[in-house]
Design an enzyme around this catalytic site. Sequence first.
Site, PDB file in Angstrom:
ATOM      1  N   ASP A  16       0.827  -1.212   0.000  1.00 16.99           N
ATOM      2  CA  ASP A  16       0.000   0.000   0.000  1.00 16.99           C
ATOM      3  C   ASP A  16       0.862   1.263   0.000  1.00 16.99           C
ATOM      4  O   ASP A  16       1.954   1.266   0.574  1.00 16.99           O
ATOM      5  CB  ASP A  16      -0.903  -0.023   1.244  1.00 16.99           C
ATOM      6  CG  ASP A  16      -2.071   0.943   1.122  1.00 16.99           C
ATOM      7  OD1 ASP A  16      -2.326   1.445   0.007  1.00 16.99           O
ATOM      8  OD2 ASP A  16      -2.723   1.194   2.146  1.00 16.99           O
ATOM      9  N   HIS A  33       2.506   3.191  -9.028  1.00 14.92           N
ATOM     10  CA  HIS A  33       2.400   1.744  -9.259  1.00 14.92           C
ATOM     11  C   HIS A  33       3.631   1.223 -10.015  1.00 14.92           C
ATOM     12  O   HIS A  33       4.112   0.117  -9.754  1.00 14.92           O
ATOM     13  CB  HIS A  33       1.120   1.414 -10.036  1.00 14.92           C
ATOM     14  CG  HIS A  33      -0.142   1.757  -9.274  1.00 14.92           C
ATOM     15  ND1 HIS A  33      -0.343   1.397  -7.964  1.00 14.92           N
ATOM     16  CD2 HIS A  33      -1.260   2.431  -9.647  1.00 14.92           C
ATOM     17  CE1 HIS A  33      -1.535   1.831  -7.559  1.00 14.92           C
ATOM     18  NE2 HIS A  33      -2.106   2.472  -8.560  1.00 14.92           N
ATOM     19  N   LEU A 127      11.976 -19.790  -4.925  1.00 14.78           N
ATOM     20  CA  LEU A 127      10.959 -18.993  -4.216  1.00 14.78           C
ATOM     21  C   LEU A 127       9.634 -19.135  -4.947  1.00 14.78           C
ATOM     22  O   LEU A 127       9.579 -18.977  -6.169  1.00 14.78           O
ATOM     23  CB  LEU A 127      11.374 -17.503  -4.214  1.00 14.78           C
ATOM     24  CG  LEU A 127      10.353 -16.515  -3.676  1.00 14.78           C
ATOM     25  CD1 LEU A 127      10.272 -16.578  -2.150  1.00 14.78           C
ATOM     26  CD2 LEU A 127      10.695 -15.078  -4.102  1.00 14.78           C
TER      27      LEU A 127
END
Length: 240
Positions: A16, A33, A127
């Site tokens: 956020d 973004h 990962l």
Amino acid sequence: MALPAVVPRHIAIVMDGNGRWASKRFLPRIAGHQQGVEALKRIVRACAKHKIAVLTVFAFSSENWSRPAEEVSGLMELLAMALSKEVSQLKRDGVQLHFVGARETLSDRVKHGFDSAEASTAENTTLVLNVCFNYGGRWDMVQAAKRLVHAGLAINEDSLARSMALAHCPDPDLIIRTGGETRISNFLLWQAAYSELYFCDVLWPDFDEGELDIALQAYASRERRFGKTSDQLAVGTLPA
Ligand code: FPP
């Protein structure tokens, strides 16, 4: 900074603060973004370095469709760009990609991008990166229950957990939310039952390996009791 003694297996992040990062610089929200994607790349590398097995990020919620049309289309464009530009490097880095969320309403281009990124990284083991896109915790519970009903199976905690969109991973040990808000916002509602929560004021585009280290230090200092008492923990065992 020294590595903490206890490293979470699975970290989940609500990324956020992109919009505020951009506004502070008189830039359009999409610029925030874009920097958010750069922060995500840094944190993927840092997680691999810390030998964290799973990273799950909230990239687009079921509710984000109600943002201004320009921002929604900008995020879709950014996603398409990231799929075409970043997947080959992620593949080389050993990252196994999963896109988690409702796909029916996404464009064919995005759906195809998800399928091909998942297929090309399926054998990777360094990962697991779950990108939650068009995702909501309530959506996940409903789709899991529907699958069980459709298959004529009983609904209980085990069967529901096995039908959830993140059934391929252990529940998150640590959930981080950047950007100063202290709420869960429909993220991983089922899986967060015993997660440690960590909130920080840093805006997501500014989040880096040093900030991750601070979160990991905070996690290492927590006592995870899973409903037990401290005394019981001293003699007992923790869930697998
Ligand atoms: C929340 O910040 C962030 C989002 C809704 C999108 C998160 C997306 C990224 C980090 C980029 C990676 C995603 C893709 C598409 C590859 P906000 O916009 O709510 O920030 P604010 O609270 O400051 O307004």
